[in-house]
Design an enzyme around this catalytic site. Structure first.
Site, PDB file in Angstrom:
ATOM      1  N   THR A  25       2.052  -5.600   4.452  1.00  0.00           N
ATOM      2  CA  THR A  25       1.471  -4.987   3.354  1.00  0.00           C
ATOM      3  C   THR A  25       1.413  -3.449   3.419  1.00  0.00           C
ATOM      4  OG1 THR A  25      -0.819  -5.366   3.805  1.00  0.00           O
ATOM      5  CG2 THR A  25       0.424  -6.979   2.548  1.00  0.00           C
TER       6      THR A  25
ATOM      7  N   GLY B 154      -1.209 -10.952   8.922  1.00  0.00           N
ATOM      8  CA  GLY B 154      -1.357 -12.387   9.114  1.00  0.00           C
ATOM      9  C   GLY B 154      -2.519 -12.799  10.111  1.00  0.00           C
TER      10      GLY B 154
ATOM     11  N   ARG C  26       1.006  -1.186  -0.187  1.00  0.00           N
ATOM     12  CA  ARG C  26       0.167  -0.006  -0.016  1.00  0.00           C
ATOM     13  C   ARG C  26       0.962   1.388   0.068  1.00  0.00           C
ATOM     14  NH1 ARG C  26      -2.493  -3.892   3.173  1.00  0.00           N
ATOM     15  NH2 ARG C  26      -4.497  -4.689   1.925  1.00  0.00           N
TER      16      ARG C  26
ATOM     17  N   TRP D  48     -13.202  -0.370  -3.990  1.00  0.00           N
ATOM     18  CA  TRP D  48     -12.192  -1.105  -3.463  1.00  0.00           C
ATOM     19  C   TRP D  48     -10.922  -0.091  -3.227  1.00  0.00           C
ATOM     20  CZ3 TRP D  48     -13.330  -4.857  -0.229  1.00  0.00           C
ATOM     21  CH2 TRP D  48     -12.347  -5.681   0.403  1.00  0.00           C
TER      22      TRP D  48
ATOM     23  N   ASN E 237      -8.785  -9.337  13.131  1.00  0.00           N
ATOM     24  CA  ASN E 237      -9.810 -10.414  13.858  1.00  0.00           C
ATOM     25  C   ASN E 237      -8.883 -11.091  14.563  1.00  0.00           C
ATOM     26  OD1 ASN E 237      -8.648 -11.129  10.928  1.00  0.00           O
ATOM     27  ND2 ASN E 237      -9.191 -13.132  12.153  1.00  0.00           N
TER      28      ASN E 237
ATOM     29  N   GLU F 162      -5.104 -14.372   9.694  1.00  0.00           N
ATOM     30  CA  GLU F 162      -5.797 -15.535   9.374  1.00  0.00           C
ATOM     31  C   GLU F 162      -4.917 -16.812   9.666  1.00  0.00           C
ATOM     32  OE1 GLU F 162      -8.670 -13.310   8.820  1.00  0.00           O
ATOM     33  OE2 GLU F 162      -6.987 -12.598   7.589  1.00  0.00           O
TER      34      GLU F 162
ATOM     35  N   ASP G 244     -15.573 -12.169  11.499  1.00  0.00           N
ATOM     36  CA  ASP G 244     -14.357 -11.454  10.908  1.00  0.00           C
ATOM     37  C   ASP G 244     -14.572  -9.986  10.403  1.00  0.00           C
ATOM     38  OD1 ASP G 244     -11.500 -11.232   9.817  1.00  0.00           O
ATOM     39  OD2 ASP G 244     -12.206 -11.685   7.641  1.00  0.00           O
TER      40      ASP G 244
END
Length: 573
Positions: free
Chosen positions: A174, A190, A130, A482, A269, A192, A311
Site C-alpha cells: 500500500t 500484511g 498512498r 487520519w 507489530n 496481521e 498492536d
C-alpha cells in the site's frame, strides 16, 4: 537564417530538458525545488515542507478551487494518496490499485492504469494506496496483490513489473516506493497475517532485484542473488519457531537521508498480537530500522515497543532534520511517544508522550532506551491458571491500537523548528485469545474495542518542539484525524474526516482558512509552482482503518460519505 537555427536549437534543448526524465539529483533536491513534487514526503527526508509563500495568510481568503477530478466508478473507499507533479503532469494513485496521469494545470485526464486484482486479496485496513515514485520516464507504484509496476509516464503502458510477495499468504502493498541512487526500495504489508516483514531494492529502470533485507530476526538477506547474512541472531529474541511468522511488515514505506546514506523503515507489530506466545523483545518488530542502501545491511535499529502486546506497531515515518548541529530523526509512534534519535548512530536523544494518556508505560528510560512498562496493563494470557483458556484478562489501554498517530504523515518546519503531528486521543479494551497460524488467515489472537477518551474531541493537530517535548499549540477535532500535514512557508495545511481542508498559522496555530471537499480527507496535501503560480492539491475520500476497525469511534463518524476526488487550488487575482 542564423536566428531561425538558433531558435530551433533552443526549442530542441528545451524539449530535451522536458523529456530528460527524473534523475537521482532531482530526487535529492526535491525539497528545495518547488516547481515539482517528485517524492512521497516532498523530499526523501520526509519533512513535507515547502519554502513557497505565494499562498500566505494575507491572500489565503482568495484561495479558490481551479479544478477537481473524480476517480469515478464505484471503487471509492479510502483515498490516502499523495500526488506527484512533474513536467506539467500530476500522477496520483487511488483505491483498488489504480493510478491516473492528469494535466496538473487543468485536471484533464491523460491516461489511467487500473491493475487487475485477483480474487482473495487480504488488505487488513482498506483498499488504499498512498502514492507512487518517479524515476527516469517511469512512474512506479505497488498493488494490493503485492506487485510493483513501472509505467511509462507519457502513455501509462507497462515497462516492467515484479512480484513483491505472495498475496495468498496474506501479503499486500500500500505504500509509496522510495527511490535512491537508481534503486526503487519497497516494503510490504500484511502484519496481521503472520507474514515476514522485508525491505527490497530493485534497479529502478529494469525492476531487477538487487538486495533484500528481512525485518524479523532469523531470516536471510540477499545481495545480487547471494546470501548476505541473516537479520539479527536466530532465536535471540524469539522463542522456538515463532520468528517464522513474526510479522514486522514495513507497510508505510521509508525515508532516506543523503548525509548518512541510510534508508529508514518502520516495522509493524509482531505476530500474533498475543504476546504470551512469543516471549522476548521480538526484533526487529515495532522498530525503526536503518538500512545501508548500498548493501542492504542493517546499520542500527531502535525498538519502541519490545514484545508489543497492544498492536502499537512501529511503522510510522522517520523524518530527519538538523538539531543542535547534529542530524537527527524524529518519529511520533503509535504507542503515544515521540522519539528523537541520532540519525547516524541510532542513539536515543529524547522521548516524551505526545498524547494525554499512555497506560502501557510510565515513560521511556533515556539511558537504556527501553519503556518503563506497566505490567498490569498487558493483556492477560488465556492459558494462565486464573483464565478459562478462551480469553485472558482484559485491560483498558491507551492509546488504542490505531495509535497516537497512524499512517497520516506529520510535517516539520525548519523555520519554526516545530513538528506538526496529527494525533488522536482514544483507548481500547483488549484481551488475548488462543491462536494458531494458518497460511493466509488472520493471525491476531486478540479481541478489542476502541473507545474515545474524551467527549468533545478525538483528533488534535499538535505543534511540538522536539527539543523540549512541549506542545506549542494544538487544534482539536471532533472526529479522529487520519490525513497528513503540509507546511508551506508560514502556513500549515491538513484535512479532517468531516471533509475540510484547513490552514493555520505555523507559529501560532490560528486557523485562517478552510474548504469543504465533500468527503473526508485522509491524505496529505502538496504544493508546487507552475507558470509562476503556486498550486495546492489534496485527495479527498473517506475511508482507511477507522471505519473498519474503530469500534465506538467508527459509530461516531458513520455519517461520513465515501468519495474520490483530487482538488486543486490557487490564489485568484
Amino acid at each position: 537564417m542564423k536566428r531561425k537555427l538558433l531558435s530551433l536549437l533552443v526549442m530542441m534543448a528545451a524539449a530535451q530538458v522536458a523529456t530528460a526524465g527524473v534523475t537521482d539529483k532531482m530526487l535529492a533536491d526535491d525539497a528545495t525545488t518547488p516547481g515539482d513534487v517528485l517524492t512521497w514526503g516532498i523530499g526523501t527526508q520526509g519533512q513535507r515542507y515547502s519554502p513557497l509563500t505565494g499562498i500566505n495568510e494575507k491572500d489565503i481568503n482568495r484561495l479558490t478551487p481551479v479544478w477537481a477530478m473524480s476517480f469515478g466508478g464505484e471503487k471509492q473507499r479510502g483515498q490516502e494518496s499523495q500526488p506527484l507533479i512533474y513536467n506539467g503532469k500530476m500522477f496520483v494513485t487511488a483505491s483498488y490499485s489504480r493510478i491516473f496521469a492528469l494535466d496538473a494545470k487543468t485536471g484533464k485526464k491523460l491516461w489511467k492504469y487500473e491493475h487487475r486484482l485477483p480474487e482473495g486479496i487480504m488488505p487488513c485496513c482498506d483498499v488504499v494506496n498512498r502514492g507512487a515514485a518517479l524515476y527516469d520516464n517511469l512512474v512506479i507504484f505497488g498493488t494490493l496483490d503485492a506487485q510493483i509496476i513501472a509505467l511509462d509516464q507519457d502513455t501509462g503502458k507497462i515497462v516492467w513489473k515484479d512480484k513483491i510477495a505472495d498475496y495468498q499468504a496474506g501479503y499486500s502493498y500500500t505504500a509509496a516506493p522510495l527511490v535512491v541512487d537508481g534503486l526503487v526500495i519497497t516494503g510490504n504489508s500484511g502484519g496481521e497475517f503472520g507474514v515476514v516483514g522485508e525491505v527490497q531494492a530493485r534497479d529502478a529502470k529494469t525492476g531487477k532485484i538487487v538486495w533484500t533485507r528481512p525485518t524479523v530476526e532469523g531470516h536471510m538477506g540477499y545481495l545480487n542473488g547471494k546470501e548476505n547474512g541473516i537479520s539479527g541472531t536466530l532465536n535471540a529474541t524469539w522463542p522456538g519457531e515463532t520468528w517464522k511468522t513474526g510479522g514486522g511488515s514495513t507497510w508505510l514505506g521509508g525515508s532516506y537521508d543523503p548525509t548518512t546514506g541510510l534508508a529508514y523503515f518502520g516495522t509493524s507489530n509482531p505476530g500474533p498480537w498475543n504476546s504470551h506466545v512469543r516471549q522476548g523483545d521480538n526484533l526487529f518488530t515495532a522498530s525503526t530500522v536503518a538500512i545501508n542502501v548500498k548493501d542492504g545491511k542493517i546499520a542500527w535499529h531502535y525498538q519502541g515497543t519490545p514484545n508489543d502486546g497492544w498492536d502499537f506497531d512501529g511503522v510510522n515515518e522517520f523524518i530527519t532534520f538538523d538539531m543542535n548541529g547534529k542530524r537527527m530523526g524524529a518519529k511520533a509512534d503509535r504507542n503515544g511517544y515521540f522519539y528523537v534519535i541520532d540519525a547516524k548512530s541510532g542513539k536515543l536523544e529524547n522521548a516524551f508522550p505526545f498524547v494525554t494518556k499512555t497506560t502501557w508505560a510510565t515513560g521511556i528510560d533515556l539511558k537504556t532506551g527501553r519503556p518503563n512498562f506497566v505490567p498490569d496493563n498487558r493483556p492477560g494470557d488465556p492459558t494462565a491458571p486464573d483464565a478459562d483458556g478462551k480469553k485472558g484478562k482484559a485491560v483498558f489501554a491507551a492509546p488504542g491500537f490505531l495509535g497516537g498517530k497512524n499512517q497520516m504523515p506529520m510535517a516539520y518546519s525548519p523555520k519554526t523548528g516545530l513538528f506538526y503531528v496529527p494525533s488522536n486521543e482514544w483507548g481500547m479494551e483488549i484481551w488475548n485469545e488462543p491462536i494458531t497460524y494458518k497460511k493466509g488467515a488472520a493471525f491476531l489472537g486478540a479481541g478489542f474495542t476502541i473507545k474515545p477518551l474524551y467527549d468533545d474531541y478525538i483528533g488534535s493537530l499538535r505543534a511540538i518542539d522536539p527539543k523540549t517535548g512541549k506542545i506549542a499549540w494544538e487544534i482539536k477535532n471532533e472526529a479522529p484525524l487520519w490525513g497528513g500535514v503540509l507546511v508551506a512557508g508560514d502556513l500549515v495545511f491538513w484535512g479532517t474526516p468531516e471533509g475540510y481542508l484547513k490552514a493555520a498559522d505555523a507559529k501560532t496555530g490560528k486557523e485562517v482558512w478552510k474548504f469543504q471537499t465533500g468527503s473526508g480527507v485522509v491524505a496529505p496535501p502538496v504544493t508546487w509552482t507552475q507558470d509562476g503560480e503556486q498550486y495546492l492539491s489534496v485527495v479527498s475520500g473517506w475511508g482507511g482503518a477507522v471505519p473498519l476497525w474503530g469500534g465506538e469511534v467508527a459509530k461516531k463518524v458513520n455519517f461520513l460519505e465515501q468519495g474520490g476526488t483530487v482538488w486543486t487550488f490557487k490564489v485568484m487575482k
